[in-house]
Motif scaffolding. Structure first.
Motif, PDB file in Angstrom:
ATOM      1  N   VAL A 142     -16.031   3.602  15.145  1.00 40.86           N
ATOM      2  CA  VAL A 142     -16.104   4.686  14.159  1.00 40.86           C
ATOM      3  C   VAL A 142     -17.465   4.660  13.478  1.00 40.86           C
ATOM      4  O   VAL A 142     -18.017   3.592  13.200  1.00 40.86           O
ATOM      5  N   THR A 143     -18.012   5.835  13.241  1.00 38.14           N
ATOM      6  CA  THR A 143     -19.236   6.019  12.460  1.00 38.14           C
ATOM      7  C   THR A 143     -18.866   6.739  11.179  1.00 38.14           C
ATOM      8  O   THR A 143     -18.388   7.875  11.221  1.00 38.14           O
ATOM      9  N   ALA A 144     -19.061   6.083  10.049  1.00 41.65           N
ATOM     10  CA  ALA A 144     -18.627   6.624   8.761  1.00 41.65           C
ATOM     11  C   ALA A 144     -19.799   6.680   7.800  1.00 41.65           C
ATOM     12  O   ALA A 144     -20.785   5.943   7.931  1.00 41.65           O
ATOM     13  N   ALA A 145     -19.680   7.554   6.810  1.00 41.77           N
ATOM     14  CA  ALA A 145     -20.736   7.730   5.808  1.00 41.77           C
ATOM     15  C   ALA A 145     -20.724   6.566   4.818  1.00 41.77           C
ATOM     16  O   ALA A 145     -19.686   5.966   4.535  1.00 41.77           O
ATOM     17  N   CYS A 146     -21.905   6.263   4.305  1.00 40.28           N
ATOM     18  CA  CYS A 146     -22.064   5.204   3.304  1.00 40.28           C
ATOM     19  C   CYS A 146     -23.117   5.671   2.299  1.00 40.28           C
ATOM     20  O   CYS A 146     -24.282   5.894   2.665  1.00 40.28           O
ATOM     21  N   ASN A 147     -22.704   5.830   1.055  1.00 34.89           N
ATOM     22  CA  ASN A 147     -23.639   6.255   0.016  1.00 34.89           C
ATOM     23  C   ASN A 147     -24.525   5.070  -0.383  1.00 34.89           C
ATOM     24  O   ASN A 147     -24.037   4.072  -0.901  1.00 34.89           O
ATOM     25  N   MET A 148     -25.807   5.199  -0.136  1.00 35.67           N
ATOM     26  CA  MET A 148     -26.749   4.109  -0.375  1.00 35.67           C
ATOM     27  C   MET A 148     -27.681   4.454  -1.525  1.00 35.67           C
ATOM     28  O   MET A 148     -28.038   5.625  -1.726  1.00 35.67           O
ATOM     29  N   ASP A 149     -28.083   3.428  -2.259  1.00 34.22           N
ATOM     30  CA  ASP A 149     -29.032   3.564  -3.365  1.00 34.22           C
ATOM     31  C   ASP A 149     -30.288   2.792  -2.998  1.00 34.22           C
ATOM     32  O   ASP A 149     -30.249   1.566  -2.843  1.00 34.22           O
ATOM     33  N   PHE A 150     -31.419   3.510  -2.848  1.00 31.05           N
ATOM     34  CA  PHE A 150     -32.664   2.893  -2.411  1.00 31.05           C
ATOM     35  C   PHE A 150     -33.653   2.709  -3.552  1.00 31.05           C
ATOM     36  O   PHE A 150     -34.850   2.570  -3.291  1.00 31.05           O
ATOM     37  N   SER A 157     -29.387  -4.192  -2.134  1.00 31.65           N
ATOM     38  CA  SER A 157     -28.115  -4.573  -1.525  1.00 31.65           C
ATOM     39  C   SER A 157     -27.239  -3.333  -1.490  1.00 31.65           C
ATOM     40  O   SER A 157     -27.165  -2.593  -2.469  1.00 31.65           O
ATOM     41  N   GLN A 158     -26.583  -3.119  -0.346  1.00 35.54           N
ATOM     42  CA  GLN A 158     -25.757  -1.931  -0.158  1.00 35.54           C
ATOM     43  C   GLN A 158     -24.294  -2.331   0.029  1.00 35.54           C
ATOM     44  O   GLN A 158     -24.007  -3.311   0.701  1.00 35.54           O
ATOM     45  N   THR A 159     -23.406  -1.557  -0.569  1.00 29.64           N
ATOM     46  CA  THR A 159     -21.968  -1.762  -0.414  1.00 29.64           C
ATOM     47  C   THR A 159     -21.381  -0.533   0.260  1.00 29.64           C
ATOM     48  O   THR A 159     -21.475   0.579  -0.265  1.00 29.64           O
ATOM     49  N   CYS A 160     -20.791  -0.737   1.426  1.00 22.33           N
ATOM     50  CA  CYS A 160     -20.188   0.347   2.195  1.00 22.33           C
ATOM     51  C   CYS A 160     -18.697   0.092   2.340  1.00 22.33           C
ATOM     52  O   CYS A 160     -18.232  -1.038   2.195  1.00 22.33           O
ATOM     53  N   SER A 161     -17.957   1.131   2.631  1.00 19.77           N
ATOM     54  CA  SER A 161     -16.508   1.003   2.776  1.00 19.77           C
ATOM     55  C   SER A 161     -16.023   1.933   3.880  1.00 19.77           C
ATOM     56  O   SER A 161     -16.543   3.045   4.053  1.00 19.77           O
ATOM     57  N   LEU A 219      -6.437   2.903   2.128  1.00 19.54           N
ATOM     58  CA  LEU A 219      -6.862   1.520   2.285  1.00 19.54           C
ATOM     59  C   LEU A 219      -8.371   1.481   2.474  1.00 19.54           C
ATOM     60  O   LEU A 219      -8.948   2.345   3.152  1.00 19.54           O
ATOM     61  N   TYR A 220      -9.003   0.454   1.900  1.00 21.10           N
ATOM     62  CA  TYR A 220     -10.459   0.326   1.935  1.00 21.10           C
ATOM     63  C   TYR A 220     -10.851  -0.993   2.588  1.00 21.10           C
ATOM     64  O   TYR A 220     -10.287  -2.049   2.258  1.00 21.10           O
ATOM     65  N   ILE A 221     -11.829  -0.917   3.503  1.00 19.66           N
ATOM     66  CA  ILE A 221     -12.515  -2.107   4.035  1.00 19.66           C
ATOM     67  C   ILE A 221     -13.917  -2.102   3.447  1.00 19.66           C
ATOM     68  O   ILE A 221     -14.761  -1.283   3.821  1.00 19.66           O
ATOM     69  N   ASN A 222     -14.168  -2.981   2.496  1.00 20.59           N
ATOM     70  CA  ASN A 222     -15.451  -3.020   1.804  1.00 20.59           C
ATOM     71  C   ASN A 222     -16.287  -4.184   2.322  1.00 20.59           C
ATOM     72  O   ASN A 222     -15.758  -5.273   2.558  1.00 20.59           O
ATOM     73  N   PHE A 223     -17.584  -3.950   2.476  1.00 24.25           N
ATOM     74  CA  PHE A 223     -18.496  -5.019   2.856  1.00 24.25           C
ATOM     75  C   PHE A 223     -19.845  -4.786   2.181  1.00 24.25           C
ATOM     76  O   PHE A 223     -20.258  -3.651   1.961  1.00 24.25           O
ATOM     77  N   THR A 224     -20.491  -5.894   1.836  1.00 19.66           N
ATOM     78  CA  THR A 224     -21.768  -5.869   1.114  1.00 19.66           C
ATOM     79  C   THR A 224     -22.870  -6.373   2.030  1.00 19.66           C
ATOM     80  O   THR A 224     -22.715  -7.413   2.687  1.00 19.66           O
ATOM     81  N   LEU A 225     -23.996  -5.673   2.042  1.00 23.02           N
ATOM     82  CA  LEU A 225     -25.144  -6.004   2.879  1.00 23.02           C
ATOM     83  C   LEU A 225     -26.357  -6.246   1.999  1.00 23.02           C
ATOM     84  O   LEU A 225     -26.627  -5.468   1.085  1.00 23.02           O
TER      85      LEU A 225
END
Length: 336
Positions: A142-150, A157-161, A219-225
């Motif tokens: 799956v390819t999903a959107a992730c709101n990123m702050d640059f 550090s980016q947090t996507c779900s 349900l959310y799968i959260n991960f931090t990069l």
């Protein structure tokens, strides 16, 4: 030899060789209407979910999305699929039976593209237990959107779900939950990315409201990069610093060497412009200032000021030479 023959005698018969036994007859698929959920009209059916992340394929800053491959498993009970078994063992089927029974209609919220792997066959597994419990597993990319702050890029550090939700059934018909809490999410230790360090995965759940249809379990799968900085040190910060230092070399060149100082100044300015363009080409067109923009534009100002410094020195030198020439001509005329 006798032990081998006794083991053959104890081996259970192969039911697939019997013409009378079919999957549809054993599970009574034709005797029920599987277009309706289990216990239709009663309380919400609980559907447990667990996920095993196989790989985190890519992170795109330009498109602000990520691509993930995972094993998605559903657990529920459908008494219509219960069957008698003397050994109390489950039966495992492939994707062909999925089209004939009821399965949860889970989809990925904010997904752009997704597909079920089909090499060499559809990567779908259905396991039915004698008491009607069902395990439904599939392998999805799956390819999903992730709101990123640059704003702190490249020190960010980016947090996507990745969000899962039932498409048709509200919380009154289907209760979607993590089967084992935080342990419902498992990852491969070998998952790695070239530009990011994966800090942690964790799960959450909450209710989502739609004004036209109602409340849904989500349900959310959260991960931090966290981004690796070394690549940008080599490709951006070090070259920009060297260009600034190179522009200072013109201060030690004779002011009368016009071609040398002009070419050096123009070269450093153009190089800084190329570095800034290259960095912005790999980033989305955001309307706020990034941390790398501050560093690069301050460096560009230093390089540009070195060119202006030579122009100012050249102009003042010309004015001084002209004044000295007039003084010499005036002194010569007085002597004459």
């Amino acid at each position: 030899m006798s032990s081998f023959s006794s083991s053959l005698a104890k081996k259970p018969p192969d039911v697939t060789k019997s013409r009378k036994v079919k999957t549809e007859h054993l599970l009574k698929v034709d005797d029920h209407d599987f277009t309706m959920r289990p216990a239709f009209g009663g309380p919400a059916i609980p559907v447990g979910v667990d996920v095993q992340v196989e790989s985190l394929d890519s992170i795109s800053e330009v498109d602000m999305d990520f691509t993930m491959t995972l094993y998605l498993r559903h657990y529920w009970k459908d008494e219509r699929l219960s069957f008698t078994s003397s050994t109390n063992k489950s039966m495992t089927f492939d994707g062909r039976l999925v089209k004939k029974i009821w399965v949860p209609d889970v989809f990925f919220v904010h997904s752009k593209r997704s597909f079920i792997h089909d090499t060499t066959t559809d990567n779908i597994m259905l396991r039915v237990f004698p008491d009607g419990h069902v395990l439904y597993s599939l392998r999805v990319t799956v390819t999903a959107a992730c709101n990123m702050d640059f704003s702190r890029f490249p020190l960010d550090s980016q947090t996507c779900s990745l969000e899962l939700e039932s498409y048709a059934y509200t919380d009154e018909d289907l209760m979607l939950y993590w089967k084992s809490g935080d342990e419902s999410l498992s990852t491969d230790d070998r998952i790695s990315l070239s530009q990011f360090l994966i800090q942690k995965f964790h799960t959450t759940s909450r209710l989502a409201f739609y004004s036209s249809t109602g409340w849904y379990n989500r349900l959310y799968i959260n991960f931090t990069l966290r981004r690796h900085i070394f690549f940008f040190l080599l490709q951006t910060y070090f070259p920009a610093t060297l260009m600034v230092m190179l522009s200072w070399v013109s201060f030690w060149i004779d002011r009368r060497a016009v071609p040398a100082r002009v070419s050096l100044g123009i070269t450093t300015v153009l190089t800084m412009s190329t570095i800034i363009t290259g960095v912005n080409a790999s980033m989305p067109r955001v309307s706020y200032i990034k941390a790398v923009d501050i560093y690069l534009w301050v460096s560009f100002v230093f390089v540009f000021l070195s060119v202006l410094e030579y122009a100012a020195v050249n102009y003042l030198s010309t004015v001084q030479d002209r004044r000295e020439r007039k003084m010499r001509e005036r002194a010569r005329s007085q002597v004459c």
